[in-house]
Scaffold this motif. Structure first.
Motif, short mmCIF file in Angstrom:
data_model
loop_
_atom_site.label_atom_id
_atom_site.label_comp_id
_atom_site.label_asym_id
_atom_site.label_seq_id
_atom_site.Cartn_x
_atom_site.Cartn_y
_atom_site.Cartn_z
N THR A 62 -71.90 -39.36 -14.33
CA THR A 62 -70.86 -39.52 -15.32
C THR A 62 -71.28 -39.18 -16.76
O THR A 62 -71.05 -38.37 -17.28
N ALA A 63 -72.38 -39.92 -17.05
CA ALA A 63 -72.85 -39.88 -18.16
C ALA A 63 -73.61 -38.41 -18.71
O ALA A 63 -73.32 -37.76 -19.65
N PHE A 64 -74.26 -37.73 -17.61
CA PHE A 64 -74.70 -36.60 -18.07
C PHE A 64 -73.63 -35.55 -18.17
O PHE A 64 -73.72 -34.55 -18.86
N PHE A 65 -72.60 -35.39 -17.18
CA PHE A 65 -71.72 -34.47 -17.39
C PHE A 65 -70.77 -34.65 -18.69
O PHE A 65 -70.31 -33.80 -19.01
N ARG A 66 -70.57 -35.98 -19.07
CA ARG A 66 -69.77 -35.99 -20.02
C ARG A 66 -70.46 -35.51 -21.40
O ARG A 66 -70.18 -34.90 -22.38
N ALA A 67 -71.98 -35.61 -21.37
CA ALA A 67 -72.63 -35.36 -22.51
C ALA A 67 -72.66 -33.57 -22.65
O ALA A 67 -72.50 -33.34 -23.62
N TYR A 68 -72.65 -32.84 -21.32
CA TYR A 68 -72.42 -31.75 -21.35
C TYR A 68 -71.26 -31.21 -21.80
O TYR A 68 -71.10 -30.30 -22.73
N SER A 121 -67.84 -23.74 -10.58
CA SER A 121 -66.76 -24.32 -10.86
C SER A 121 -66.65 -24.76 -12.24
O SER A 121 -65.59 -24.83 -12.94
N VAL A 122 -67.61 -25.34 -12.68
CA VAL A 122 -67.68 -25.88 -14.08
C VAL A 122 -67.22 -24.76 -15.24
O VAL A 122 -66.46 -24.84 -15.96
N ASN A 123 -68.16 -23.51 -15.23
CA ASN A 123 -67.57 -22.50 -15.89
C ASN A 123 -66.12 -22.09 -15.95
O ASN A 123 -65.58 -21.91 -16.90
N GLY A 124 -65.68 -21.97 -14.66
CA GLY A 124 -64.43 -21.36 -14.47
C GLY A 124 -63.22 -22.46 -15.05
O GLY A 124 -62.36 -22.21 -15.87
N THR A 178 -56.14 -33.04 -19.62
CA THR A 178 -56.87 -33.57 -20.84
C THR A 178 -58.34 -33.08 -20.47
O THR A 178 -58.69 -33.03 -19.08
N LEU A 179 -59.43 -33.21 -21.43
CA LEU A 179 -60.71 -33.14 -21.22
C LEU A 179 -61.16 -34.06 -20.18
O LEU A 179 -61.96 -34.00 -19.47
N ASP A 180 -60.73 -35.35 -20.65
CA ASP A 180 -61.02 -36.30 -19.57
C ASP A 180 -60.83 -36.23 -18.15
O ASP A 180 -61.45 -36.55 -17.19
N GLU A 181 -59.70 -35.75 -18.01
CA GLU A 181 -59.25 -35.29 -16.59
C GLU A 181 -60.09 -34.20 -16.09
O GLU A 181 -60.26 -34.20 -14.80
N VAL A 182 -60.42 -33.14 -16.87
CA VAL A 182 -61.32 -32.14 -16.39
C VAL A 182 -62.68 -32.63 -16.07
O VAL A 182 -63.29 -32.27 -14.88
N VAL A 183 -63.30 -33.48 -16.83
CA VAL A 183 -64.47 -34.19 -16.62
C VAL A 183 -64.41 -34.95 -15.53
O VAL A 183 -65.58 -34.90 -14.49
N GLU A 236 -62.57 -34.69 -12.59
CA GLU A 236 -62.45 -33.85 -11.48
C GLU A 236 -63.73 -33.11 -11.22
O GLU A 236 -64.41 -33.33 -9.84
N LEU A 237 -64.47 -32.97 -12.14
CA LEU A 237 -65.93 -32.07 -11.92
C LEU A 237 -66.87 -33.31 -11.56
O LEU A 237 -67.69 -32.94 -10.53
N VAL A 238 -66.81 -34.42 -12.15
CA VAL A 238 -67.89 -35.49 -11.88
C VAL A 238 -67.39 -35.89 -10.33
O VAL A 238 -68.46 -36.17 -9.49
N HIS A 239 -66.45 -35.68 -9.89
CA HIS A 239 -65.88 -36.09 -8.53
C HIS A 239 -66.19 -35.07 -7.24
O HIS A 239 -66.93 -35.39 -6.56
N GLN A 240 -66.20 -33.73 -8.11
CA GLN A 240 -66.99 -32.67 -7.09
C GLN A 240 -68.45 -32.93 -6.99
O GLN A 240 -68.87 -32.65 -5.74
N LEU A 241 -68.89 -33.29 -8.03
CA LEU A 241 -70.33 -33.19 -8.03
C LEU A 241 -70.91 -34.29 -7.18
O LEU A 241 -71.90 -34.37 -6.26
#
Length: 226
Positions: A104-110, A178-181, A194-199, A201-206
């Protein structure tokens, strides 16, 4: 003569030639972020327009770059380098936190880095695509760096017993797609979230990629790994 002539120092206004050159380059890149990442976009920008936006001359442009494509290439690397540095700093700060918190920390940073300015998203996901074979190679090379970073974290997680010990390259490549798209579509207003919801979802996938597969009963009631 009453004194000795001083050797030229290459300094003007208290700055060296190298410092002045770096400043000019930064001004061209800042102007490129404005024009390529906003209006009118890379393909509709001219060298004269870029130079005017930077407050510099076309002669000075050619002292720093050969073509507008060179500027786009440099800007794309600058945006990616900034995001990569943010992620590496997040990795270091996360230390030995549990897997979910580290990811979560590293993807949030990205996400914070790349979405901080909509123009950065456009450079990363739109303007760079399909310009030339050279820039396609650069784009894919930078994507490969992100794949390598995810694979390195996966190996570290596997060493801790937090993830399955396997080759993650294919899964990491699919995840980057998936991230790029998703980030592109979100920035374009095509995703109602929201951006939080997008992040999230992507953290959940990772995390779904990294965590060991669940265990379930075998056909004879013996528990076996999937």
């Amino acid at each position: 003569m009453t004194g000795r002539l001083r050797a030229p120092t290459g300094r003007y206004g208290g700055r060296s030639a190298e410092e002045r050159k770096a400043e000019r380059r930064d001004r061209f890149l800042a102007a490129a972020l404005q024009l390529f990442g906003g209006t009118p976009g890379y393909r509709a920008t001219t060298i004269a327009a870029l130079s005017e936006a930077a407050g510099l001359s076309t002669r000075q442009f050619y002292e720093e770059f050969r073509t507008l494509e060179d500027v786009l290439a440099a800007l794309h690397l600058q945006v990616n380098d900034s995001s990569e540095q943010a992620v590496l700093a997040a990795f270091e700060a996360a230390g030995d936190l549990p897997l979910t918190e580290r990811v979560t920390a590293f993807f949030r940073a990205y996400a914070d880095s790349v979405t901080a300015d909509p123009r950065r998203i456009r450079i990363t996901f739109v303007e760079i695509v399909g310009v030339s074979a050279r820039l396609e190679e650069q784009r894919l090379a930078r994507r490969a760096r992100w794949v390598d970073l995810i694979c390195a974290e996966a190996r570290a997680a596997a060493a801790r017993g937090e993830a399955a010990d396997r080759d993650y390259r294919l899964a990491a490549t699919a995840f980057i797609g998936s991230v790029n798209g998703l980030l592109h579509d979100w920035s374009a207003g095509w995703v109602d979230a929201t951006l939080d919801e997008v992040v999230d979802e992507l953290v959940h996938q990772l995390l779904g990629i990294l965590r060991p597969p669940a265990r379930r009963p075998g056909p004879a009631g013996v528990r076996a790994a999937e």
